[in-house]
Design a protein around this motif. Structure first.
Motif, PDB file in Angstrom:
ATOM      1  N   ASP A 114      56.322-102.328  49.792  1.00  0.00           N
ATOM      2  CA  ASP A 114      56.955-102.799  48.372  1.00  0.00           C
ATOM      3  C   ASP A 114      55.776-103.865  47.600  1.00  0.00           C
ATOM      4  O   ASP A 114      56.238-103.371  45.985  1.00  0.00           O
ATOM      5  CB  ASP A 114      57.857-103.109  48.684  1.00  0.00           C
ATOM      6  CG  ASP A 114      58.377-105.270  49.832  1.00  0.00           C
ATOM      7  OD1 ASP A 114      57.278-104.757  49.991  1.00  0.00           O
ATOM      8  OD2 ASP A 114      59.239-105.193  49.557  1.00  0.00           O
ATOM      9  N   PHE A 115      55.361-104.864  48.018  1.00  0.00           N
ATOM     10  CA  PHE A 115      54.311-105.527  47.693  1.00  0.00           C
ATOM     11  C   PHE A 115      52.963-104.542  46.166  1.00  0.00           C
ATOM     12  O   PHE A 115      52.635-104.709  45.311  1.00  0.00           O
ATOM     13  CB  PHE A 115      54.076-106.789  48.177  1.00  0.00           C
ATOM     14  CG  PHE A 115      52.573-107.418  47.678  1.00  0.00           C
ATOM     15  CD1 PHE A 115      52.266-108.115  46.833  1.00  0.00           C
ATOM     16  CD2 PHE A 115      51.319-107.013  48.736  1.00  0.00           C
ATOM     17  CE1 PHE A 115      51.691-108.669  46.050  1.00  0.00           C
ATOM     18  CE2 PHE A 115      50.616-107.565  47.249  1.00  0.00           C
ATOM     19  CZ  PHE A 115      50.169-108.683  46.553  1.00  0.00           C
ATOM     20  N   TYR A 116      52.656-104.112  47.910  1.00  0.00           N
ATOM     21  CA  TYR A 116      51.802-102.859  46.875  1.00  0.00           C
ATOM     22  C   TYR A 116      52.471-102.113  45.778  1.00  0.00           C
ATOM     23  O   TYR A 116      51.470-101.491  45.205  1.00  0.00           O
ATOM     24  CB  TYR A 116      50.613-101.850  48.045  1.00  0.00           C
ATOM     25  CG  TYR A 116      49.594-102.968  48.797  1.00  0.00           C
ATOM     26  CD1 TYR A 116      48.753-103.292  48.072  1.00  0.00           C
ATOM     27  CD2 TYR A 116      50.144-103.626  49.780  1.00  0.00           C
ATOM     28  CE1 TYR A 116      47.890-104.250  49.407  1.00  0.00           C
ATOM     29  CE2 TYR A 116      49.644-104.009  50.540  1.00  0.00           C
ATOM     30  CZ  TYR A 116      48.340-104.788  50.395  1.00  0.00           C
ATOM     31  OH  TYR A 116      47.321-106.139  51.131  1.00  0.00           O
ATOM     32  N   GLN A 117      53.237-101.622  46.236  1.00  0.00           N
ATOM     33  CA  GLN A 117      54.151-100.495  45.358  1.00  0.00           C
ATOM     34  C   GLN A 117      54.481-101.103  43.813  1.00  0.00           C
ATOM     35  O   GLN A 117      54.196 -99.880  43.182  1.00  0.00           O
ATOM     36  CB  GLN A 117      55.235-100.259  45.381  1.00  0.00           C
ATOM     37  CG  GLN A 117      55.334 -98.758  46.753  1.00  0.00           C
ATOM     38  CD  GLN A 117      56.534 -98.639  47.164  1.00  0.00           C
ATOM     39  OE1 GLN A 117      57.437 -99.944  47.718  1.00  0.00           O
ATOM     40  NE2 GLN A 117      56.013 -97.695  48.059  1.00  0.00           N
ATOM     41  N   LEU A 118      54.072-102.196  43.844  1.00  0.00           N
ATOM     42  CA  LEU A 118      54.208-102.775  42.216  1.00  0.00           C
ATOM     43  C   LEU A 118      53.101-103.034  41.159  1.00  0.00           C
ATOM     44  O   LEU A 118      53.038-102.923  40.483  1.00  0.00           O
ATOM     45  CB  LEU A 118      53.857-104.506  42.574  1.00  0.00           C
ATOM     46  CG  LEU A 118      55.398-105.244  43.828  1.00  0.00           C
ATOM     47  CD1 LEU A 118      55.067-106.742  43.601  1.00  0.00           C
ATOM     48  CD2 LEU A 118      56.126-104.750  42.520  1.00  0.00           C
ATOM     49  N   PHE A 119      51.526-102.426  42.311  1.00  0.00           N
ATOM     50  CA  PHE A 119      50.489-102.390  40.987  1.00  0.00           C
ATOM     51  C   PHE A 119      50.240-100.678  41.553  1.00  0.00           C
ATOM     52  O   PHE A 119      48.734-100.327  41.070  1.00  0.00           O
ATOM     53  CB  PHE A 119      49.728-103.822  41.261  1.00  0.00           C
ATOM     54  CG  PHE A 119      49.070-104.551  42.740  1.00  0.00           C
ATOM     55  CD1 PHE A 119      48.047-103.379  43.021  1.00  0.00           C
ATOM     56  CD2 PHE A 119      49.898-104.734  43.662  1.00  0.00           C
ATOM     57  CE1 PHE A 119      47.676-103.607  44.520  1.00  0.00           C
ATOM     58  CE2 PHE A 119      49.524-105.128  44.897  1.00  0.00           C
ATOM     59  CZ  PHE A 119      48.258-104.396  45.176  1.00  0.00           C
ATOM     60  N   LEU A 120      49.991-100.236  42.372  1.00  0.00           N
ATOM     61  CA  LEU A 120      49.922 -99.299  42.906  1.00  0.00           C
ATOM     62  C   LEU A 120      50.496 -97.823  42.408  1.00  0.00           C
ATOM     63  O   LEU A 120      51.548 -98.300  41.792  1.00  0.00           O
ATOM     64  CB  LEU A 120      49.590 -98.630  44.418  1.00  0.00           C
ATOM     65  CG  LEU A 120      48.307 -99.503  45.437  1.00  0.00           C
ATOM     66  CD1 LEU A 120      49.128 -99.213  46.766  1.00  0.00           C
ATOM     67  CD2 LEU A 120      47.420-100.182  44.673  1.00  0.00           C
ATOM     68  N   ASP A 121      49.601 -96.448  42.588  1.00  0.00           N
ATOM     69  CA  ASP A 121      50.297 -95.562  41.859  1.00  0.00           C
ATOM     70  C   ASP A 121      51.334 -94.973  42.710  1.00  0.00           C
ATOM     71  O   ASP A 121      51.460 -94.844  43.838  1.00  0.00           O
ATOM     72  CB  ASP A 121      49.141 -94.540  41.204  1.00  0.00           C
ATOM     73  CG  ASP A 121      48.717 -93.993  42.368  1.00  0.00           C
ATOM     74  OD1 ASP A 121      48.649 -92.582  42.169  1.00  0.00           O
ATOM     75  OD2 ASP A 121      47.625 -95.056  42.088  1.00  0.00           O
ATOM     76  N   GLU A 122      51.606 -93.942  42.121  1.00  0.00           N
ATOM     77  CA  GLU A 122      52.635 -92.996  43.567  1.00  0.00           C
ATOM     78  C   GLU A 122      51.402 -92.882  44.468  1.00  0.00           C
ATOM     79  O   GLU A 122      52.241 -92.536  45.825  1.00  0.00           O
ATOM     80  CB  GLU A 122      53.051 -91.344  42.833  1.00  0.00           C
ATOM     81  CG  GLU A 122      54.312 -91.907  41.546  1.00  0.00           C
ATOM     82  CD  GLU A 122      55.593 -92.385  42.570  1.00  0.00           C
ATOM     83  OE1 GLU A 122      56.014 -91.925  43.389  1.00  0.00           O
ATOM     84  OE2 GLU A 122      55.948 -93.155  41.697  1.00  0.00           O
ATOM     85  N   THR A 123      50.040 -92.247  44.630  1.00  0.00           N
ATOM     86  CA  THR A 123      49.843 -91.447  45.621  1.00  0.00           C
ATOM     87  C   THR A 123      49.235 -92.358  46.958  1.00  0.00           C
ATOM     88  O   THR A 123      49.268 -92.511  47.954  1.00  0.00           O
ATOM     89  CB  THR A 123      48.325 -91.482  45.103  1.00  0.00           C
ATOM     90  OG1 THR A 123      47.761 -92.374  44.747  1.00  0.00           O
ATOM     91  CG2 THR A 123      48.518 -90.079  44.306  1.00  0.00           C
ATOM     92  N   MET A 124      49.956 -94.104  46.363  1.00  0.00           N
ATOM     93  CA  MET A 124      49.397 -95.521  47.348  1.00  0.00           C
ATOM     94  C   MET A 124      48.138 -95.434  47.873  1.00  0.00           C
ATOM     95  O   MET A 124      47.527 -96.155  48.464  1.00  0.00           O
ATOM     96  CB  MET A 124      50.892 -95.073  48.471  1.00  0.00           C
ATOM     97  CG  MET A 124      52.071 -95.724  47.535  1.00  0.00           C
ATOM     98  SD  MET A 124      52.568 -96.900  47.306  1.00  0.00           S
ATOM     99  CE  MET A 124      52.066 -98.254  48.677  1.00  0.00           C
ATOM    100  N   ALA A 125      46.823 -94.963  46.735  1.00  0.00           N
ATOM    101  CA  ALA A 125      45.779 -95.154  46.828  1.00  0.00           C
ATOM    102  C   ALA A 125      45.504 -95.937  46.391  1.00  0.00           C
ATOM    103  O   ALA A 125      45.261 -96.592  45.991  1.00  0.00           O
ATOM    104  CB  ALA A 125      45.092 -93.860  46.189  1.00  0.00           C
ATOM    105  N   TYR A 126      44.863 -96.762  47.233  1.00  0.00           N
ATOM    106  CA  TYR A 126      44.398 -98.266  47.271  1.00  0.00           C
ATOM    107  C   TYR A 126      42.598 -98.767  47.413  1.00  0.00           C
ATOM    108  O   TYR A 126      42.208 -99.683  48.034  1.00  0.00           O
ATOM    109  CB  TYR A 126      44.944 -98.914  48.307  1.00  0.00           C
ATOM    110  CG  TYR A 126      44.586-100.599  48.456  1.00  0.00           C
ATOM    111  CD1 TYR A 126      44.939-101.083  47.063  1.00  0.00           C
ATOM    112  CD2 TYR A 126      44.960-102.410  49.373  1.00  0.00           C
ATOM    113  CE1 TYR A 126      44.782-102.401  46.619  1.00  0.00           C
ATOM    114  CE2 TYR A 126      44.210-103.394  49.067  1.00  0.00           C
ATOM    115  CZ  TYR A 126      43.948-103.662  47.540  1.00  0.00           C
ATOM    116  OH  TYR A 126      44.790-104.837  47.790  1.00  0.00           O
ATOM    117  N   THR A 127      41.788 -97.423  46.524  1.00  0.00           N
ATOM    118  CA  THR A 127      40.350 -97.712  46.834  1.00  0.00           C
ATOM    119  C   THR A 127      40.356 -97.093  45.270  1.00  0.00           C
ATOM    120  O   THR A 127      40.776 -96.826  44.687  1.00  0.00           O
ATOM    121  CB  THR A 127      39.532 -96.510  47.684  1.00  0.00           C
ATOM    122  OG1 THR A 127      40.888 -95.440  47.791  1.00  0.00           O
ATOM    123  CG2 THR A 127      40.237 -97.259  49.083  1.00  0.00           C
ATOM    124  N   CYS A 128      38.682 -96.911  44.796  1.00  0.00           N
ATOM    125  CA  CYS A 128      38.819 -96.334  43.597  1.00  0.00           C
ATOM    126  C   CYS A 128      39.258 -94.967  43.640  1.00  0.00           C
ATOM    127  O   CYS A 128      38.731 -94.011  44.390  1.00  0.00           O
ATOM    128  CB  CYS A 128      36.782 -97.062  43.580  1.00  0.00           C
ATOM    129  SG  CYS A 128      35.677 -96.296  42.194  1.00  0.00           S
TER     130      CYS A 128
END
Length: 383
Positions: A114-128
């Motif tokens: 839920d923390f990462y969902q605060l700034f990632l998009d729907e894909t939950m990709a946390y890379t470039c």
């Protein structure tokens, strides 16, 4: 110093220094004498901790401040003897052994989905991401990235793909949906694995792909294609050759693989603040190390692409979303933690624009393959 830059430095005793003409583009305030001493004594580690502790404040355009910092190479300022000793102990404590890797991954990636969902998009990709135009939405750019990688790997229905460091499973899911592959993903983060498994089940892809909660060194088998996105920089300098060796063991002869990683043009000193607070055990490799360790394992380089500016655009999206949820982060954790992450975004986005950070995608094959396309036309069809 750029003669067109105007800024002001304020001190705890109301003394001020003004540089340049006109309205200051930023104001840097040292609230305590200790903050100033630590900044000049311990470099960015001292600056970062002082900012986290609210002993330093920045008003105005942070980009101008950090761009100036990158230009004078402030991050490479020498540490005090005591800080060097502490950094050496930190380095030794955070080595990426099997147990050390789990601890290091948990530090950053087990903060809660839920923390990462605060700034990632729907894909939950946390890379470039990969932007066809600067106007692309974050989600579209992440889907562009998935597609770009799938094309580089020349995926075909029925092929097997292994994804080392698969995160929340976005790329593996995309490849299963759009290219009909089967596959295995590996992540050391339990929350990531649980999220990915639930999404795979919800999409009805459980007969095609699976995500394992395991170390990349524990994956076995033979695969048609291999990918690792945003994990190489986390394994540590000592273990980069291990990852490359594993890639050669997992890939069938002649099969393609792709490494997507933050890197530098030349060897660069790891940042103590980042190592201590954001990514313990990490190491941002120089391109020459990546190429050397691939070649040492008979992995033949096909293509190197630098997506440096794409990462700056990506982080700008993350930062905007993060700032919108800054108060929520303070509630869930505390303000010191929230300021830590804000500082990380500030430094990161400016480093990809004006500093030493690069983003390399390195395509290779396991030994020679004489059946590959002669050109890159397949990458850009109908793009």
């Amino acid at each position: 110093m750029d003669p067109n830059v105007s800024f002001e430095v304020r001190f705890w005793d109301d003394d001020r220094i003004k540089v340049g003409d006109g309205e200051p583009e930023f104001v840097l305030s040292f609230k305590t004498k200790n903050a100033l001493a630590r900044t000049f004594g311990d470099g960015f580690l001292g600056f970062g901790e002082s900012y986290m502790d609210k002993e330093i404040e920045i008003e105005g355009d942070f980009r101008v401040l950090f761009n100036l910092g990158h230009r004078i190479d402030f991050g490479n300022q020498s540490l005090t003897l005591m800080e060097k000793i502490n950094f050496a102990l930190l380095f030794l404590r955070n080595q990426n052994t099997f147990s050390g890797s789990r601890r290091n991954v948990a530090h950053h990636y087990n903060l809660g989905n839920d923390f990462y969902q605060l700034f990632l998009d729907e894909t939950m990709a946390y890379t470039c991401a990969y932007f066809h135009t600067p106007e692309d939405t974050l989600e579209q750019a992440q889907l562009n990235k998935f597609e770009h990688i799938c094309r580089k790997l020349m995926l075909k229905p029925g092929e097997s793909l292994v994804d080392l460091g698969c995160g929340w499973g976005g790329l593996l899911i995309y490849a299963a949906q759009h290219y009909g592959i089967t596959g295995v993903g590996a992540t050391l983060s339990q929350p990531q694995a649980e999220f990915a498994r639930e999404k795979i089940r919800r999409l009805g892809l459980q007969d095609q792909i699976e995500v394992r909660h395991c170390d990349y060194r524990e994956v076995s088998g033979k695969f048609d294609k291999l990918v690792s996105v945003g994990m190489l920089e986390h394994v540590g300098k000592k273990f980069i050759p291990t990852l490359m060796k594993n890639a050669s063991l997992l890939l069938k002869p002649g099969a393609p693989g792709l490494i997507h990683s933050i890197g530098n043009d030349t060897p660069f000193q790891d940042d103590p603040w980042t190592m201590k607070y954001m990514f313990p055990g990490s190491h941002v490799p120089a391109l020459e190390q990546i190429i050397h360790d691939l070649a040492e394992n008979r992995l033949t380089i096909l293509d190197v692409e630098n997506l440096r500016y794409h990462y700056a655009l990506t982080i700008e999206h993350w930062l905007e979303r993060y700032e919108q949820n800054f108060d929520e982060v303070c509630k869930r954790f505390d303000e010191r933690f929230a300021r830590q992450w804000r500082l990380y975004w500030w430094v990161s986005t400016t480093s990809f624009v004006h500093g030493g950070n690069r983003l390399f995608q390195v395509l290779f094959t396991n030994g020679l393959n004489n059946e590959l396309p002669l050109t890159r036309a397949h990458l850009y069809r109908d793009a």
